[in-house]
Design a protein around this motif. Structure first.
Motif, mmCIF file in Angstrom:
data_model
loop_
_atom_site.group_PDB
_atom_site.id
_atom_site.type_symbol
_atom_site.label_atom_id
_atom_site.label_comp_id
_atom_site.label_asym_id
_atom_site.label_seq_id
_atom_site.Cartn_x
_atom_site.Cartn_y
_atom_site.Cartn_z
ATOM 1 N N PRO A 129 15.338 68.299 42.032
ATOM 2 C CA PRO A 129 16.490 67.948 41.177
ATOM 3 C C PRO A 129 17.768 67.750 41.989
ATOM 4 C CG PRO A 129 15.896 70.254 40.896
ATOM 5 C CD PRO A 129 14.807 69.637 41.704
ATOM 6 N N LEU A 130 17.889 68.473 43.111
ATOM 7 C CA LEU A 130 19.064 68.293 43.953
ATOM 8 C C LEU A 130 19.092 66.888 44.553
ATOM 9 C CD1 LEU A 130 21.560 69.672 45.179
ATOM 10 C CD2 LEU A 130 20.107 70.378 47.099
ATOM 11 N N ALA A 131 17.919 66.380 44.937
ATOM 12 C CA ALA A 131 17.845 65.025 45.484
ATOM 13 C C ALA A 131 18.187 63.985 44.417
ATOM 14 C CB ALA A 131 16.445 64.767 46.041
ATOM 15 N N ILE A 132 17.703 64.186 43.192
ATOM 16 C CA ILE A 132 18.042 63.272 42.099
ATOM 17 C C ILE A 132 19.552 63.241 41.887
ATOM 18 C CG2 ILE A 132 17.840 62.883 39.613
ATOM 19 C CD1 ILE A 132 15.034 64.008 39.748
ATOM 20 N N TRP A 133 20.161 64.415 41.893
ATOM 21 C CA TRP A 133 21.602 64.526 41.690
ATOM 22 C C TRP A 133 22.382 63.836 42.825
ATOM 23 C CZ3 TRP A 133 24.968 64.732 38.214
ATOM 24 C CH2 TRP A 133 26.251 65.267 38.392
ATOM 25 N N ALA A 134 21.909 64.017 44.047
ATOM 26 C CA ALA A 134 22.582 63.398 45.190
ATOM 27 C C ALA A 134 22.505 61.874 45.111
ATOM 28 C CB ALA A 134 21.974 63.904 46.491
ATOM 29 N N VAL A 135 21.338 61.345 44.746
ATOM 30 C CA VAL A 135 21.175 59.891 44.636
ATOM 31 C C VAL A 135 22.069 59.336 43.532
ATOM 32 C CG1 VAL A 135 19.552 58.071 44.002
ATOM 33 C CG2 VAL A 135 18.849 59.856 45.614
ATOM 34 N N LEU A 136 22.121 60.035 42.404
ATOM 35 C CA LEU A 136 22.950 59.585 41.294
ATOM 36 C C LEU A 136 24.429 59.578 41.687
ATOM 37 C CD1 LEU A 136 23.296 58.763 38.346
ATOM 38 C CD2 LEU A 136 23.300 61.187 37.746
ATOM 39 N N ALA A 137 24.884 60.674 42.308
ATOM 40 C CA ALA A 137 26.288 60.759 42.712
ATOM 41 C C ALA A 137 26.619 59.687 43.744
ATOM 42 C CB ALA A 137 26.584 62.145 43.272
ATOM 43 N N LEU A 138 25.703 59.447 44.686
ATOM 44 C CA LEU A 138 25.931 58.423 45.696
ATOM 45 C C LEU A 138 25.993 57.037 45.066
ATOM 46 C CD1 LEU A 138 26.222 57.757 48.700
ATOM 47 C CD2 LEU A 138 23.717 57.592 48.829
ATOM 48 N N GLY A 139 25.118 56.794 44.095
ATOM 49 C CA GLY A 139 25.131 55.504 43.409
ATOM 50 C C GLY A 139 26.442 55.264 42.679
ATOM 51 N N VAL A 140 26.978 56.302 42.040
ATOM 52 C CA VAL A 140 28.261 56.168 41.344
ATOM 53 C C VAL A 140 29.379 55.888 42.347
ATOM 54 C CG1 VAL A 140 30.003 57.445 40.044
ATOM 55 C CG2 VAL A 140 27.600 57.570 39.362
ATOM 56 N N ALA A 141 29.310 56.542 43.516
ATOM 57 C CA ALA A 141 30.355 56.364 44.521
ATOM 58 C C ALA A 141 30.311 54.982 45.161
ATOM 59 C CB ALA A 141 30.221 57.440 45.600
ATOM 60 N N PHE B 271 28.733 51.907 43.896
ATOM 61 C CA PHE B 271 28.824 50.718 43.046
ATOM 62 C C PHE B 271 30.081 50.753 42.190
ATOM 63 C CE2 PHE B 271 24.257 51.258 43.855
ATOM 64 C CZ PHE B 271 23.987 50.022 44.432
ATOM 65 N N ALA B 272 30.893 49.711 42.327
ATOM 66 C CA ALA B 272 32.201 49.670 41.676
ATOM 67 C C ALA B 272 32.084 49.727 40.155
ATOM 68 C CB ALA B 272 32.957 48.411 42.100
ATOM 69 N N VAL B 273 31.127 48.993 39.577
ATOM 70 C CA VAL B 273 30.984 48.969 38.120
ATOM 71 C C VAL B 273 30.671 50.368 37.600
ATOM 72 C CG1 VAL B 273 29.645 48.056 36.196
ATOM 73 C CG2 VAL B 273 30.290 46.547 38.093
ATOM 74 N N THR B 274 29.753 51.050 38.281
ATOM 75 C CA THR B 274 29.407 52.409 37.867
ATOM 76 C C THR B 274 30.558 53.364 38.112
ATOM 77 O OG1 THR B 274 27.129 51.916 38.496
ATOM 78 C CG2 THR B 274 27.681 54.218 38.085
ATOM 79 N N ARG B 275 31.288 53.136 39.219
ATOM 80 C CA ARG B 275 32.394 54.025 39.564
ATOM 81 C C ARG B 275 33.467 54.019 38.473
ATOM 82 N NH1 ARG B 275 32.982 52.366 44.505
ATOM 83 N NH2 ARG B 275 34.714 50.935 44.181
ATOM 84 N N ALA B 276 33.646 52.878 37.823
ATOM 85 C CA ALA B 276 34.632 52.795 36.745
ATOM 86 C C ALA B 276 34.244 53.673 35.557
ATOM 87 C CB ALA B 276 34.787 51.347 36.297
ATOM 88 N N ARG B 277 32.977 54.003 35.455
ATOM 89 C CA ARG B 277 32.491 54.877 34.388
ATOM 90 C C ARG B 277 31.894 56.144 34.982
ATOM 91 N NH1 ARG B 277 35.374 52.191 32.071
ATOM 92 N NH2 ARG B 277 35.040 50.720 30.372
ATOM 93 N N ALA B 278 32.513 56.635 36.044
ATOM 94 C CA ALA B 278 31.949 57.754 36.796
ATOM 95 C C ALA B 278 31.805 59.009 35.947
ATOM 96 C CB ALA B 278 32.822 58.045 38.025
ATOM 97 N N ALA B 279 32.848 59.349 35.186
ATOM 98 C CA ALA B 279 32.778 60.564 34.378
ATOM 99 C C ALA B 279 31.719 60.446 33.292
ATOM 100 C CB ALA B 279 34.150 60.849 33.760
ATOM 101 N N THR B 280 31.607 59.257 32.679
ATOM 102 C CA THR B 280 30.602 59.037 31.634
ATOM 103 C C THR B 280 29.198 59.213 32.189
ATOM 104 O OG1 THR B 280 32.105 57.437 30.630
ATOM 105 C CG2 THR B 280 29.830 57.436 29.860
ATOM 106 N N ALA B 281 28.987 58.836 33.448
ATOM 107 C CA ALA B 281 27.660 58.960 34.055
ATOM 108 C C ALA B 281 27.390 60.365 34.573
ATOM 109 C CB ALA B 281 27.524 57.944 35.196
ATOM 110 N N LEU B 282 28.376 60.957 35.233
ATOM 111 C CA LEU B 282 28.124 62.206 35.957
ATOM 112 C C LEU B 282 28.175 63.452 35.079
ATOM 113 C CD1 LEU B 282 30.076 61.542 39.280
ATOM 114 C CD2 LEU B 282 27.603 61.544 38.944
ATOM 115 N N LEU B 283 29.039 63.479 34.087
ATOM 116 C CA LEU B 283 29.144 64.704 33.289
ATOM 117 C C LEU B 283 27.870 65.008 32.498
ATOM 118 C CD1 LEU B 283 32.111 64.564 34.151
ATOM 119 C CD2 LEU B 283 32.751 65.191 31.821
#
Length: 329
Positions: free
Chosen positions: A68-80, A82-94
């Motif tokens: 699960p830590l690896a899944i979390w790291a990949v998700l956080a890295l993807g948000v950081a 990709f610009a489109v995802t970064r604009a919705r970072a809180a919606t994705a990460l919380l």
């Protein structure tokens, strides 16, 4: 607070969230390590909460911790990245952080005090429902945070007691202020509540609500008055509290007697946050300039930058309601 300052504060907050969730994913199974089998049940056949559900998949303890830590790291890295995802970072990460932490807690709870992973308990449906509900709330909070746009300000010069508004135009003044120490206090209180909730879900803590309730309520209360947004429009003044801009207090222009900028300190008003005293009501987040409005013989002050321009625009709107009330209809 400027738009860049707001963006920096949001980035730091999300970085803390990413780090905190990562710590929980690792710390929870480590804290229960002596009570867990060498291999962890990680998949169950049958329905959730079904007493007949049996574990049919497992991982070594270290892998169940790292996965699960690896899944979390990949998700956080993807948000950081990709610009489109970064604009919705809180919606994705919380919500995803809540789901991963809740899933880890459920797995630990099911494996707790069993010598073999095949003996693991079925997943607790009540815990999973609570996790899903928390994730939905987190998604809503994240969407509200991501929706907040940059600060806008009117253009006329500061310092004028009344601002000239060109015919046919509508001006808007908006200012935000936050207190990082109050936010840090709210985060610390919330972390205690969250850790207690996760530990309770993982079976490591008895009546977790005894910690979750008081620390959670205290965290929300402090967070609500750790930041403020003041907005002046043709309708009057609106003051929103907390990172979501809620709750909100509103004053119609017709109900305001006057507005001014005034320097105040925590010593004058009796401390930090929402204060009541001889100067009226003050929302004190930092010493210095405050926007003060008088309505029905009482003063309300909020510590925001550029208060002189906000007061000037508000006075112009107030004067307009008294001379031509139909103009605001």
């Amino acid at each position: 607070m400027s738009g860049s300052g707001k963006g920096k504060g949001k980035a730091l907050g999300l970085a803390g969230w990413v780090a905190g969730v990562g710590v929980v994913l690792v710390a929870l199974p480590l804290a229960a390590g002596a009570r867990l089998p060498d291999r962890m049940a990680t998949h169950w056949g049958g329905g959730v909460g079904d007493s007949g559900a049996t574990p049919d998949g497992s991982m070594p303890f270290a892998q169940s911790l790292a996965f699960p830590l690896a899944i979390w790291a990949v998700l956080a890295l993807g948000v950081a990245v990709f610009a489109v995802t970064r604009a919705r970072a809180a919606t994705a990460l919380l919500p995803s952080g809540v789901l991963l932490a809740g899933a880890q807690a459920s797995v630990v709870r099911a494996n707790l005090d069993h010598e073999d992973w095949r003996q693991a308990d079925p997943l607790d449906g009540r815990v999973l429902v609570a996790v899903l509900a928390a994730a939905v709330l987190a998604a809503f909070a994240g969407a509200m945070i991501d929706r907040r746009g940059p600060v806008a300000a009117v253009g006329p010069a500061a310092g004028a007691p009344v601002m000239d508004i060109p015919a046919g135009e509508r001006l808007v003044w908006l200012a935000r202020t936050s207190n990082p120490w109050l936010r840090l206090t709210a985060a610390a209180l919330g972390a205690v509540a969250a850790l207690a909730a996760v530990a309770g879900a993982g079976g490591l803590l008895g009546p977790a609500w005894q910690l979750v309730a008081p620390f959670g309520v205290a965290s929300v209360a402090v967070l609500a008055f750790s930041s403020v947004r003041a907005r002046v429009t043709a309708q009057g003044l609106e003051v929103g509290f907390g990172p979501l801009g809620w709750p909100v207090r509103r004053w119609a222009a017709a109900d305001i007697e006057s507005a001014r900028a005034e320097d105040r300190t925590p010593t004058q008003v009796g401390g930090w946050g929402y204060r009541l005293g001889g100067l009226g009501t003050t929302v004190m987040l930092r010493a210095g300039e405050c926007l003060v409005v008088r309505s029905r013989g009482k003063d309300f002050a909020v510590s925001v930058d550029d208060a002189a321009r906000g007061a000037a625009l508000l006075n112009s709107l107030v004067a307009g309601t008294r001379s031509t009330p139909q103009a605001l209809s």
